[in-house]
Design a protein around this motif. Sequence first.
Motif, PDB file in Angstrom:
ATOM      1  N   PRO A   1       0.591  -0.729   0.002  1.00 46.07           N
ATOM      2  CA  PRO A   1       0.007  -0.108   0.110  1.00 46.07           C
ATOM      3  C   PRO A   1       0.657   1.122  -0.018  1.00 46.07           C
ATOM      4  CG  PRO A   1      -1.057  -1.296   1.721  1.00 46.07           C
ATOM      5  CD  PRO A   1       0.596  -1.946   1.083  1.00 46.07           C
ATOM      6  N   PHE A   2       1.851   1.361   0.565  1.00 47.53           N
ATOM      7  CA  PHE A   2       2.537   2.229   0.998  1.00 47.53           C
ATOM      8  C   PHE A   2       3.621   2.714  -0.600  1.00 47.53           C
ATOM      9  CE2 PHE A   2       7.149   4.294   1.093  1.00 47.53           C
ATOM     10  CZ  PHE A   2       7.382   5.880   1.605  1.00 47.53           C
TER      11      PHE A   2
ATOM     12  N   PRO B   1      -2.791   4.212   5.832  1.00 44.17           N
ATOM     13  CA  PRO B   1      -3.992   4.186   6.857  1.00 44.17           C
ATOM     14  C   PRO B   1      -5.227   4.183   6.380  1.00 44.17           C
ATOM     15  CG  PRO B   1      -3.462   6.999   6.840  1.00 44.17           C
ATOM     16  CD  PRO B   1      -2.556   5.836   5.857  1.00 44.17           C
ATOM     17  N   GLU B   2      -5.722   2.608   6.404  1.00 41.59           N
ATOM     18  CA  GLU B   2      -7.287   2.506   5.528  1.00 41.59           C
ATOM     19  C   GLU B   2      -8.329   3.859   5.904  1.00 41.59           C
ATOM     20  OE1 GLU B   2      -9.860  -1.580   4.313  1.00 41.59           O
ATOM     21  OE2 GLU B   2      -8.046  -1.669   5.442  1.00 41.59           O
ATOM     22  N   ASN B   3      -8.270   5.010   5.852  1.00 43.55           N
ATOM     23  CA  ASN B   3      -9.609   6.044   6.419  1.00 43.55           C
ATOM     24  C   ASN B   3      -9.510   6.893   5.291  1.00 43.55           C
ATOM     25  OD1 ASN B   3      -9.450   8.671   7.937  1.00 43.55           O
ATOM     26  ND2 ASN B   3     -10.584   6.449   9.127  1.00 43.55           N
TER      27      ASN B   3
ATOM     28  N   THR C   1      -6.259  10.143  -5.353  1.00 44.08           N
ATOM     29  CA  THR C   1      -5.463   9.738  -4.292  1.00 44.08           C
ATOM     30  C   THR C   1      -6.231   8.479  -3.480  1.00 44.08           C
ATOM     31  OG1 THR C   1      -3.774  12.115  -5.585  1.00 44.08           O
ATOM     32  CG2 THR C   1      -3.028   9.510  -3.653  1.00 44.08           C
ATOM     33  N   ALA C   2      -6.902   9.404  -2.922  1.00 44.97           N
ATOM     34  CA  ALA C   2      -7.204   8.645  -1.701  1.00 44.97           C
ATOM     35  C   ALA C   2      -8.415   7.575  -2.164  1.00 44.97           C
ATOM     36  CB  ALA C   2      -8.212   9.109  -0.676  1.00 44.97           C
ATOM     37  N   ASN C   3      -8.853   7.723  -2.410  1.00 40.65           N
ATOM     38  CA  ASN C   3     -10.308   6.982  -3.602  1.00 40.65           C
ATOM     39  C   ASN C   3      -9.039   5.499  -4.715  1.00 40.65           C
ATOM     40  OD1 ASN C   3     -12.335   8.034  -2.933  1.00 40.65           O
ATOM     41  ND2 ASN C   3     -12.610   9.172  -4.636  1.00 40.65           N
TER      42      ASN C   3
ATOM     43  N   PHE D   1      -7.085  -1.533  -0.643  1.00 45.68           N
ATOM     44  CA  PHE D   1      -8.058  -2.322   0.060  1.00 45.68           C
ATOM     45  C   PHE D   1      -9.362  -2.511  -0.078  1.00 45.68           C
ATOM     46  CE2 PHE D   1      -5.145   1.435   2.581  1.00 45.68           C
ATOM     47  CZ  PHE D   1      -4.199   0.788   2.738  1.00 45.68           C
ATOM     48  N   GLY D   2      -9.708  -2.243  -1.570  1.00 47.16           N
ATOM     49  CA  GLY D   2     -10.192  -2.909  -2.115  1.00 47.16           C
ATOM     50  C   GLY D   2     -11.596  -2.287  -2.155  1.00 47.16           C
ATOM     51  N   TRP D   3     -11.804  -1.549  -1.658  1.00 49.69           N
ATOM     52  CA  TRP D   3     -13.190  -0.593  -1.157  1.00 49.69           C
ATOM     53  C   TRP D   3     -13.900   0.079  -2.134  1.00 49.69           C
ATOM     54  CZ3 TRP D   3     -13.490   4.181   2.652  1.00 49.69           C
ATOM     55  CH2 TRP D   3     -12.514   3.289   4.089  1.00 49.69           C
ATOM     56  N   PRO D   4     -15.159   0.120  -2.415  1.00 47.31           N
ATOM     57  CA  PRO D   4     -15.638   0.531  -4.329  1.00 47.31           C
ATOM     58  C   PRO D   4     -16.034   1.864  -3.935  1.00 47.31           C
ATOM     59  CG  PRO D   4     -17.403   0.149  -2.120  1.00 47.31           C
ATOM     60  CD  PRO D   4     -15.490  -0.031  -1.725  1.00 47.31           C
ATOM     61  N   THR D   5     -14.513   2.562  -4.349  1.00 46.88           N
ATOM     62  CA  THR D   5     -14.403   3.731  -4.481  1.00 46.88           C
ATOM     63  C   THR D   5     -14.537   4.417  -5.923  1.00 46.88           C
ATOM     64  OG1 THR D   5     -12.108   3.414  -3.618  1.00 46.88           O
ATOM     65  CG2 THR D   5     -13.866   4.340  -1.892  1.00 46.88           C
TER      66      THR D   5
END
Length: 211
Positions: free
Chosen positions: A29-30, A105-107, A121-123, A130-134
């Motif tokens: 992730p980094f 952070p996953e936030n 970038t956050a999206n 992290f697999g978020w539906p963003t």
Amino acid sequence: MNNQKRREILTRLRDANPKPTTELNYQTPFELLIAVMLSAQATDVSVNKATAKLYPVANTPESIYALGVDGLKTYIRTIGLYNAKAENIIKTCQILINQHHSQVPENRAALEALPGVGRKTANVVLNTAFGWPTIAVDTHIFRVCNRTKFASGKNVNQVEEKLLKVVPSEFKVDVHHWLILQGRYTCVARKPRCGSCLIEDLCEFKDKTSD
């Protein structure tokens, strides 16, 4: 565009590319966060060339922070806006070390508080790492959504809001990758390659080309 047509478009894109991902090279992730920060107003190819030299030397918040701004610049000098990006990356590394135990952070709020990290970038990080539906709307997605009438909007935020409303949940995690690739290779800015487009018959663009 009606929802039945949207679903057919997404189904075709999924069938052609069931597991899409970013074209940025990363292992953690980094590494993804740094690559996405570098990619603003730069091509993924140019970022990958730079990180191919950087990451074997430094690929953690501590090791990049240890390079310092000037040390980091030697690796990213070929990328646009490298001076500002180097400053932001070093500050981001310091915050990750001091406030997040050197972890990304996953936030959303914590990500957007990092220097040089905006909503897009956050999206990307939330989605790809992290697999978020963003849905991160860049210039490619903005163009494709407006040109095809899949999700029209006057700015990237409007397009993102529309996509979040009209894209069925089963497609949400992958949709921004499909649309980016569509804009990068087929629905290109100057002259879309309609003749070789997978969704030409479903697209509502009026000035289609034969290419």
